[in-house]
Motif scaffolding. Structure first.
Motif, PDB file in Angstrom:
ATOM      1  N   ASP A 242      -4.459   8.161   1.056  1.00  0.00           N
ATOM      2  CA  ASP A 242      -3.929   6.802   1.072  1.00  0.00           C
ATOM      3  C   ASP A 242      -2.460   6.838   1.464  1.00  0.00           C
ATOM      4  N   PRO A 243      -1.964   5.727   2.026  1.00  0.00           N
ATOM      5  CA  PRO A 243      -0.546   5.698   2.398  1.00  0.00           C
ATOM      6  C   PRO A 243       0.356   6.104   1.241  1.00  0.00           C
ATOM      7  N   ALA A 244      -0.001   5.664   0.046  1.00  0.00           N
ATOM      8  CA  ALA A 244       0.865   5.925  -1.104  1.00  0.00           C
ATOM      9  C   ALA A 244       0.917   7.414  -1.438  1.00  0.00           C
TER      10      ALA A 244
ATOM     11  N   ALA B 241       1.352   6.876   8.954  1.00  0.00           N
ATOM     12  CA  ALA B 241       1.582   6.186   7.682  1.00  0.00           C
ATOM     13  C   ALA B 241       0.306   6.082   6.858  1.00  0.00           C
ATOM     14  N   GLY B 242      -0.836   6.103   7.550  1.00  0.00           N
ATOM     15  CA  GLY B 242      -2.093   5.943   6.826  1.00  0.00           C
ATOM     16  C   GLY B 242      -2.570   4.507   6.785  1.00  0.00           C
TER      17      GLY B 242
ATOM     18  N   ARG C 160       0.843  -1.204   0.000  1.00  0.00           N
ATOM     19  CA  ARG C 160       0.000   0.000   0.000  1.00  0.00           C
ATOM     20  C   ARG C 160       0.872   1.245   0.000  1.00  0.00           C
ATOM     21  N   ILE C 161       1.935   1.216   0.804  1.00  0.00           N
ATOM     22  CA  ILE C 161       2.833   2.368   0.848  1.00  0.00           C
ATOM     23  C   ILE C 161       3.568   2.506  -0.478  1.00  0.00           C
TER      24      ILE C 161
END
Lengths: 280, 358
Positions: free
Chosen positions: B73-75, B52-53, A175-176
């Motif tokens: 979103d984390p991204a 971080a989310g 996700r990151i």
């Protein structure tokens, strides 16, 4: 480890003989003429008519329409087996993905409902399934042969358990890294499931390959005959004094054995890995 | 590169009565190395995961580089995270692991290759770029995880107990490596750990958490020297600060009836915090019954009792110890805590400070 004694070997040899003998009998008998088999019983030695028998089985146009060759039946069986295996893997992976990774209401109840269908064999729902396919005009099609049996509780269960054992951090890292649900599934879960997929593929291919009852119901058109039906129909010509073509039945049976054996041999290593360890 | 700001951040998990994290206010400057430290269950990981989310934020606001990211979103938050169990993609080579995040961001191929090479050089991962994580040792895996964070060149690094899975030796070297890297890259970092030594050695500023609240924020030495509460006092430092019950009567600070200092604080029971290294074993002082001794090589920690109070004293003399030793302390180094609340209260030494025999 216990030391291996001669007796252990004896047990193993007897066991493998016991298991191999029918296969050898079928193979050897298929190389003899039908009359010989009828009068002398099964053979353990190779005969002389093998080549012709196999050629005839594969290319002889039989059936009422005179269009059904062994090759066609082999092809049909392959379509069934591959369609089953691939379809079931795709469907059950996606179902398991939804069950494990998406937080939606009643997920657990849904899972248990799917799981309970394991208890219901095809025979229980064969009439309604047939009705649905008939209403959808899917009788005598490959779609009708394969589609209704694609939902697999076993497969869904296996993949669910596997996905649950994948560490959560992997999803979080993805996700990151900017991978959405579809990307995570394709880039991470699918490659990680390779061994699992091989294991399920073997099981499902053989399951599809061996289907008898369902094709029997679904198809009346001879061009959809599978090998299993072909063997049966050879032995059914017991009319008057005619001798069934035992040799041809045996030849077909031997042919029917080859693809599953090949699949097992090819996927064997992955299969064992998939059932015992996971690639994490 | 950016500053981070948390305003009244809190987290209540679904179904839970109590909040896991409450009212966290924290401003993190650009390039700062912040360590969140606390015992398990103190909410430090939840806090990091909210930044971080990976966890929704129940109350409050998180801003990265001035941009509120609560709903992102984390991204999209421009952060990179290093996990305790590395969370490397097992089926991808080291190179692909590092490149994955960049690929998803449609970074040009040439740039990906260049950034990966650079990170690999920095982390000495060059020879392993084509290996699978499985074929690497724990320390190497952790370096890959860090490489994955570095190549992204994010606004902030988030570390979630990244060294907990390593053995003690490796932990020390990796600790230094992380610090060195962070200094060199100058990237704002938030680091979560339960290891107070790691926290002390890494942090520009420490945030000590307990029960979902901030107990103290400060530079490591400040936190060490002047803990804001008995909790911080007992959590930071090894051996832990000895906390003893004392009395203030008639302007005298008394420990088990022995006079420690003349003070101007209000009379009543207090809790005293004593660092092991600030207590001295000498010819004069309060008699302490020695219970057992831990040899550490450079020094030894002497555990003993004064009356019913347990005390630890660091002693570097190596001289043989008798059953009872005399212990003294500089009154200026005493930490005073309110016994009821556990909060620090300032010790007010009075001028009549004749050099006490203590």
């Amino acid at each position: 480890m216990q030391k291996i004694k001669p007796f252990d070997h004896l047990v193993l040899i007897l066991g493998s003989l016991f298991l191999c003998l029918p296969v050898v009998l079928a193979l050897m008998s298929s190389t003899h003429g039908a009359v010989d088999i009828h009068s002398n019983g099964l053979y353990l030695t190779p005969g002389t008519e093998g080549w012709e028998t196999y050629k005839k089985v594969l290319t002889h146009r039989g059936g009422f329409t005179g269009d059904v060759t062994g090759l066609l039946m082999l092809g049909n069986s392959l379509v069934m087996g591959l369609g089953f295996a691939v379809g079931k893997i795709v469907l059950s992976m996606m179902a398991a993905y939804a069950l494990v990774y998406f937080r939606f209401r009643f997920a657990t109840i849904l899972f248990w409902m799917i799981f309970f269908t394991l208890l219901l064999p095809l025979e229980v729902r064969i009439m309604p399934s047939y009705q649905v396919m008939a209403d959808l005009h899917l009788l005598n099609t490959y779609t009708g042969l394969i589609l209704p049996l694609l939902a697999s509780a076993t497969g869904t269960f296996f993949f669910r358990q596997f996905f649950r054992s994948v560490p959560d951090e992997l999803l979080e890292a993805a996700r990151i890294d900017g991978a959405g649900p579809v990307k995570f599934f394709l880039d991470v879960l699918v490659p990680l499931s390779r061994t699992m997929m091989a294991a399920i593929f073997i099981i499902m291919f053989i399951y599809g390959w061996n289907q008898y009852l369902w094709p029997l119901l679904m198809t009346t058109d001879e061009s959809f005959y599978t090998l299993m039906r072909g063997i049966k129909s050879i032995l059914q010509v017991w009319v008057g004094s005619q001798i069934p073509d035992y040799n041809e039945a045996f030849a077909l049976a031997v042919l029917a054995m080859i693809p599953p054996v090949a699949v097992v041999v090819i996927f064997q290593r992955m299969f064992i890995k998939g059932l015992t360890e996971s690639d994490k | 590169m950016a500053n981070l700001s948390l305003k009244g951040v809190g987290k209540t998990y679904g179904g839970a009565q109590q909040a896991a994290v409450t009212g966290i206010d924290l401003d993190i400057a650009d390039g700062e190395f912040i360590v969140l430290v606390g015992p398990s269950g103190c909410g430090k990981s939840s806090l990091l995961r909210m930044i971080a989310g990976l966890e929704t934020i129940s109350t409050g606001e998180v801003a990265i580089g001035g941009r509120v990211v609560n709903r992102l979103d984390p991204a999209e938050r421009d952060i990179a995270m290093v996990f305790q169990n590395y969370a490397l993609y097992p089926h991808m080579s080291v190179r692909d692991n590092m490149a994955y995040g960049l690929k998803n961001r449609r970074t040009p191929k040439a740039e990906i290759a260049q950034r990966v090479e650079e990170a690999a050089r920095m982390l000495e991962l060059g020879p392993y770029l084509d290996r699978k994580p499985r074929a690497l040792s724990g320390g190497q895996r952790q370096r890959v995880a860090m490489g994955r964070a570095i190549v992204r060149q994010p606004a902030a690094f988030l570390f979630d107990e990244p060294l907990s899975n390593l053995d003690a030796r490796l932990r020390v070297t990796m600790r230094m490596e992380i610090r060195r890297l962070q200094k060199r890259l100058g990237t704002t970092s938030v680091y979560v750990t339960h290891d107070q030594l790691e926290a002390m050695t890494l942090a520009d500023r420490l945030v000590v958490l307990n029960g979902g609240r901030i107990e103290q924020i400060g530079a490591p030495l400040e936190v060490y020297r002047r803990p804001a509460s008995t909790f911080v006092a007992s959590f930071i430092g090894a051996p832990a600060m000895s906390l003893v019950d004392a009395q203030i009567e008639n302007g005298q600070l008394l420990l088990e009836r022995y006079l420690l200092a003349h003070v101007g604080n209000a009379p009543g029971p207090v809790t005293l915090g004593l660092r092991a290294e600030e207590l001295r074993i000498g010819p004069a002082g309060i008699p302490m019954r020695v219970e057992h001794v831990e040899e550490l090589g450079a020094q030894r920690i002497v555990h003993g009792m004064i009356g019913a109070q347990r005390l630890s004293v660091a002693d570097g003399s190596g001289a043989p110890l008798s059953e009872t030793v005399l212990v003294s302390v500089d009154p200026a180094r005493l930490n005073l805590f309110d016994t009821a609340t556990g909060r620090r209260s300032e010790l007010r030494l009075t001028a009549a400070q004749a050099p006490l025999p203590v």
